[in-house]
Design a protein around this motif. Structure first.
Motif, short mmCIF file in Angstrom:
data_model
loop_
_atom_site.label_atom_id
_atom_site.label_comp_id
_atom_site.label_asym_id
_atom_site.label_seq_id
_atom_site.Cartn_x
_atom_site.Cartn_y
_atom_site.Cartn_z
N LEU A 156 0.80 -1.23 0.00
CA LEU A 156 0.00 0.00 0.00
C LEU A 156 0.83 1.27 0.00
N ASP A 157 2.16 1.16 0.08
CA ASP A 157 2.99 2.35 -0.07
C ASP A 157 3.23 2.69 -1.54
N VAL A 158 2.77 1.81 -2.43
CA VAL A 158 2.82 2.08 -3.88
C VAL A 158 1.53 2.80 -4.23
N ILE A 161 -1.43 1.25 -6.20
CA ILE A 161 -2.01 0.09 -5.50
C ILE A 161 -2.90 0.57 -4.35
N ALA A 162 -2.45 1.59 -3.63
CA ALA A 162 -3.27 2.14 -2.56
C ALA A 162 -4.57 2.72 -3.10
N GLU A 163 -4.50 3.40 -4.24
CA GLU A 163 -5.70 3.97 -4.84
C GLU A 163 -6.66 2.87 -5.31
N ALA A 164 -6.12 1.79 -5.87
CA ALA A 164 -6.96 0.68 -6.30
C ALA A 164 -7.61 0.00 -5.11
N ALA A 165 -6.86 -0.16 -4.02
CA ALA A 165 -7.43 -0.76 -2.82
C ALA A 165 -8.57 0.09 -2.27
N ASP A 166 -8.40 1.41 -2.30
CA ASP A 166 -9.47 2.30 -1.84
C ASP A 166 -10.73 2.13 -2.70
N ARG A 167 -10.56 1.98 -4.01
CA ARG A 167 -11.72 1.80 -4.88
C ARG A 167 -12.45 0.49 -4.55
N SER A 206 7.35 -8.76 -6.63
CA SER A 206 6.43 -8.24 -7.63
C SER A 206 6.37 -9.18 -8.83
N ARG A 207 5.35 -9.00 -9.62
CA ARG A 207 5.22 -9.73 -10.88
C ARG A 207 4.66 -8.78 -11.93
N ARG A 208 4.98 -9.04 -13.20
CA ARG A 208 4.45 -8.26 -14.32
C ARG A 208 3.51 -9.16 -15.11
N VAL A 209 2.27 -8.70 -15.26
CA VAL A 209 1.26 -9.53 -15.91
C VAL A 209 0.41 -8.67 -16.85
N PHE A 247 -0.49 2.08 -16.53
CA PHE A 247 0.27 1.15 -17.37
C PHE A 247 -0.35 1.12 -18.77
N PRO A 248 -0.08 2.17 -19.57
CA PRO A 248 -0.75 2.28 -20.87
C PRO A 248 -0.40 1.16 -21.84
N ASP A 249 0.70 0.44 -21.60
CA ASP A 249 1.03 -0.68 -22.48
C ASP A 249 0.29 -1.95 -22.09
N GLY A 250 -0.50 -1.89 -21.02
CA GLY A 250 -1.31 -3.03 -20.63
C GLY A 250 -0.57 -4.10 -19.85
N ILE A 251 0.68 -3.85 -19.47
CA ILE A 251 1.45 -4.79 -18.64
C ILE A 251 1.55 -4.18 -17.24
N VAL A 252 0.96 -4.86 -16.28
CA VAL A 252 0.81 -4.32 -14.93
C VAL A 252 1.87 -4.91 -14.01
N GLU A 253 2.55 -4.04 -13.27
CA GLU A 253 3.48 -4.52 -12.25
C GLU A 253 2.77 -4.51 -10.90
N GLU A 254 2.41 -5.70 -10.45
CA GLU A 254 1.77 -5.87 -9.14
C GLU A 254 2.86 -6.07 -8.09
N THR A 255 2.78 -5.32 -7.00
CA THR A 255 3.76 -5.45 -5.92
C THR A 255 3.06 -5.95 -4.67
N TYR A 256 3.66 -6.94 -4.05
CA TYR A 256 3.08 -7.58 -2.87
C TYR A 256 4.05 -7.57 -1.71
N ASP A 257 3.49 -7.51 -0.50
CA ASP A 257 4.22 -7.82 0.72
C ASP A 257 3.62 -9.11 1.26
#
Length: 266
Positions: A156-158, A161-167, A206-209, A247-257
């Motif tokens: 959530l410091d990214v 990701i924090a904004e998506a979690a709020d949504r 993290s992973r890129r998907v 991520f306008p190229d459609g490849i998302v970098e998801e970061t996890y703890d």
């Protein structure tokens, strides 16, 4: 005042049992899109438990489709998977026919006394009743054996990701601040009886998907699985627009703890 279909008025919360069973109909989606776990997680499990996974008897409970089980197997562990859901177990058997799996859950493990060197729960301990699952863990573990619990949690410091979690929290009518406090208390909630002494660690990765995988991962969580399809799809399409701005190229970098809790049986 009307409400967008992507941000409906919060409905009555579905029961935990309904949410738990929802995975069975979405087992293939779960297997294909959920994140895995980094090697550093298993290094840390070995560090905190004081023994290697290689050659160890491991009981992986709530194994689901085998995302963690296959990694434990690759570390050289002798793994028995335990899974309550018929759909998830069927997907597991399809993908991992060489690893034994039995039906059951953490509240009443179908495992002999003092069998396990490790008892592992990946994304699963919160589905148990600790009044039963803690004594069961102590029964199944050999002396010196380790109970390891872990969850992939959003970093959530990214900012995005924090904004998506709020949504997502707004969609479900969840108080974001309260949810953060609850997550922070997870060590205490893991064993309210205090019989187990957990050591807590966090492992970032993290992973890129592709964005379709990212959205399918979101949709594979129980809250969305029990949401009416039209509302769920409306939210995910709106979320696609938000994520494509980052991520306008459609490849998302998801970061996890990865939140890891390890306790050793005396």
């Amino acid at each position: 005042m009307t409400t967008s279909p992507a941000t409906p008025e919060p409905a009555a919360a579905p029961s935990p049992a309904l949410r738990a069973h929802s995975f069975n109909a979405a087992a293939a989606q779960y297997a294909a899109n959920r994140p895995s776990y980094p090697p550093a997680l298993f290094d840390t499990v070995e560090e905190l438990s004081g023994r290697p996974l290689s050659g160890a008897r491991v009981v992986d409970v709530g194994a689901g489709t085998g995302i963690a089980t296959v990694l434990l197997d690759a570390r050289g562990a002798d793994v028995l998977a335990v899974e309550p859901g018929a759909g998830m177990a069927a997907e597991f058997r399809r993908a991992l026919p060489h690893i034994p799996i039995v039906r059951g859950n953490g509240n009443a493990l179908p495992v002999a006394d003092a069998r396990a060197d490790f008892l592992t729960y990946a994304q699963a301990w919160h589905w148990t009743d600790t009044a039963h699952s803690v004594p069961e863990a102590l029964r199944v573990l050999r002396p010196g054996g380790a109970l390891a619990l872990w969850w992939n949690t959003d970093a959530l410091d990214v900012e995005w990701i924090a904004e998506a979690a709020d949504r997502i929290h707004r969609f479900f009518g969840i108080d974001t601040a309260a949810e953060k406090r609850r997550a922070g208390d997870r060590t205490d909630l893991a064993d309210p009886s205090g019989r187990l002494r957990f050591t807590r660690r966090e492992v970032r990765w993290s992973r890129r998907v592709p964005i379709d995988t990212h959205l399918a991962n979101i949709g594979s969580h129980s809250g969305f699985l029990v949401t009416p399809e039209e509302r769920r799809n409306a939210f995910l399409e709106e979320e696609r627009g938000h994520v494509l701005k980052v991520f306008p190229d459609g490849i998302v970098e998801e970061t996890y703890d990865v939140l890891l809790l390890v306790a050793t049986k005396p």
